[in-house]
Design a protein around this motif. Structure first.
Motif, mmCIF file in Angstrom:
data_model
loop_
_atom_site.group_PDB
_atom_site.id
_atom_site.type_symbol
_atom_site.label_atom_id
_atom_site.label_comp_id
_atom_site.label_asym_id
_atom_site.label_seq_id
_atom_site.Cartn_x
_atom_site.Cartn_y
_atom_site.Cartn_z
ATOM 1 N N PRO A 24 0.843 -1.199 0.000
ATOM 2 C CA PRO A 24 0.000 0.000 0.000
ATOM 3 C C PRO A 24 0.882 1.254 0.000
ATOM 4 C CG PRO A 24 0.065 -0.982 2.180
ATOM 5 C CD PRO A 24 0.883 -1.868 1.284
ATOM 6 N N THR A 25 0.408 2.319 -0.650
ATOM 7 C CA THR A 25 1.153 3.585 -0.647
ATOM 8 C C THR A 25 0.239 4.727 -0.225
ATOM 9 O OG1 THR A 25 0.678 4.187 -2.942
ATOM 10 C CG2 THR A 25 2.616 2.795 -2.539
ATOM 11 N N MET A 26 0.856 5.771 0.251
ATOM 12 C CA MET A 26 0.174 7.004 0.627
ATOM 13 C C MET A 26 0.250 7.975 -0.548
ATOM 14 S SD MET A 26 -0.599 6.545 3.863
ATOM 15 C CE MET A 26 -0.763 8.125 4.642
ATOM 16 N N PRO A 27 -0.618 8.980 -0.592
ATOM 17 C CA PRO A 27 -0.483 10.002 -1.624
ATOM 18 C C PRO A 27 0.887 10.683 -1.552
ATOM 19 C CG PRO A 27 -2.609 10.191 -0.536
ATOM 20 C CD PRO A 27 -1.809 9.190 0.242
ATOM 21 N N ASN A 28 1.457 10.954 -2.705
ATOM 22 C CA ASN A 28 2.769 11.617 -2.845
ATOM 23 C C ASN A 28 3.941 10.788 -2.346
ATOM 24 O OD1 ASN A 28 1.617 14.009 -3.997
ATOM 25 N ND2 ASN A 28 0.933 14.540 -1.930
ATOM 26 N N GLN A 29 3.764 9.504 -2.178
ATOM 27 C CA GLN A 29 4.864 8.636 -1.764
ATOM 28 C C GLN A 29 5.715 8.272 -2.986
ATOM 29 O OE1 GLN A 29 3.737 5.200 0.576
ATOM 30 N NE2 GLN A 29 5.564 4.074 -0.036
ATOM 31 N N ILE A 30 7.025 8.472 -2.884
ATOM 32 C CA ILE A 30 7.932 8.085 -3.968
ATOM 33 C C ILE A 30 8.130 6.578 -3.888
ATOM 34 C CG2 ILE A 30 10.279 8.263 -4.877
ATOM 35 C CD1 ILE A 30 10.282 11.176 -3.918
ATOM 36 N N GLU A 91 -2.393 9.106 -5.234
ATOM 37 C CA GLU A 91 -3.430 8.899 -4.221
ATOM 38 C C GLU A 91 -3.075 7.639 -3.436
ATOM 39 O OE1 GLU A 91 -7.076 7.981 -6.437
ATOM 40 O OE2 GLU A 91 -5.766 7.399 -8.081
ATOM 41 N N PHE A 92 -3.942 7.209 -2.557
ATOM 42 C CA PHE A 92 -3.736 5.925 -1.902
ATOM 43 C C PHE A 92 -3.755 4.855 -2.986
ATOM 44 C CE2 PHE A 92 -5.525 8.419 1.623
ATOM 45 C CZ PHE A 92 -4.585 8.137 2.606
ATOM 46 N N CYS A 93 -2.754 4.015 -2.989
ATOM 47 C CA CYS A 93 -2.651 2.966 -4.010
ATOM 48 C C CYS A 93 -2.464 1.613 -3.348
ATOM 49 C CB CYS A 93 -1.445 3.193 -4.924
ATOM 50 S SG CYS A 93 -1.533 4.651 -5.937
ATOM 51 N N GLN A 94 -2.875 0.602 -4.048
ATOM 52 C CA GLN A 94 -2.556 -0.765 -3.664
ATOM 53 C C GLN A 94 -1.741 -1.341 -4.820
ATOM 54 O OE1 GLN A 94 -3.193 -2.333 -0.682
ATOM 55 N NE2 GLN A 94 -1.906 -3.938 -1.475
#
Length: 158
Positions: A24-30, A91-94
Motif C-alpha cells: 500500500p502507498t500514501m499520496p505523494n509517496q515516492i 493517491e492511496f494505491c494498492q
C-alpha cells in the motif's frame, strides 16, 4: 510491457508471486526514484501513479499517469540498471511487487521466456528516443525486429 508476448502460464506464475507481496502507498509517496538501482517491478491494483523525469537543470517533467492494471519498474529490474524516471503515488494505491529473484525463479520454469523478455526490453529501448537518441524516429515494427535479433544473438558483456 515486457510480458506482452508471454504465455498465460508464465504470466499466471508471476501474478501468484505478486499476490503475496502487496504494497500500500500514501499520496505523494515516492515508489521508485530516478537514478536509483531498481530490482523490483510493480502492478497497480488500485489508484494511480505519476511518472516524472528530472533534467540536468533540475526541472521536473511529467511523462505520464499510470492507473489500475499498469506496471512499472519492469525495464530497470530486467536490465539491472538505474531507474530512468521517478514514480510517485498520486493517491492511496494498492500495488503488488515482483523482485528480480522471483523473475529469475520463474525463468527456471520457463527458460524460453528469457529471449522473449530480452527482445521486448530491447524493442522498447530502441523505440524510446529518451533511451536511445541515436535511433530517434524508429518505428515499432523495426524496433521489435531489431530487439528480437539482438536477443537471439545475446552476448554477455563483462
Amino acid at each position: 510491457a515486457l510480458f506482452k508476448a508471454a504465455p498465460e502460464m508464465f504470466v499466471s506464475h508471476l501474478i501468484v508471486k505478486m499476490a503475496h507481496r502487496p504494497m500500500p502507498t500514501m499520496p505523494n509517496q515516492i515508489i521508485l526514484k530516478q537514478g536509483a538501482f531498481n530490482s523490483e517491478m510493480f502492478l497497480i491494483k488500485s489508484g494511480s501513479v505519476e511518472v516524472t523525469v528530472e533534467n540536468e537543470d533540475g526541472q521536473t517533467r511529467r511523462i505520464k499517469l499510470l492507473e489500475q492494471g499498469s506496471t512499472f519498474g519492469d525495464l530497470s529490474m530486467w536490465m539491472d540498471s538505474r531507474q530512468a524516471a521517478t514514480v510517485t503515488s498520486v493517491e492511496f494505491c494498492q500495488l503488488h511487487k515482483l523482485d528480480r529473484h522471483d523473475l529469475e525463479e520463474a525463468l527456471l520454469a520457463f527458460p524460453e521466456m528469457a529471449n522473449i523478455i530480452a527482445s521486448q526490453a530491447l524493442a522498447y529501448c530502441l523505440s524510446n528516443s529518451a533511451m536511445c537518441m541515436a535511433l530517434e524516429g524508429i518505428g515499432a515494427a523495426a524496433a521489435d525486429r531489431i530487439g528480437r535479433r539482438m536477443a537471439r544473438n545475446r552476448v554477455e558483456i563483462d
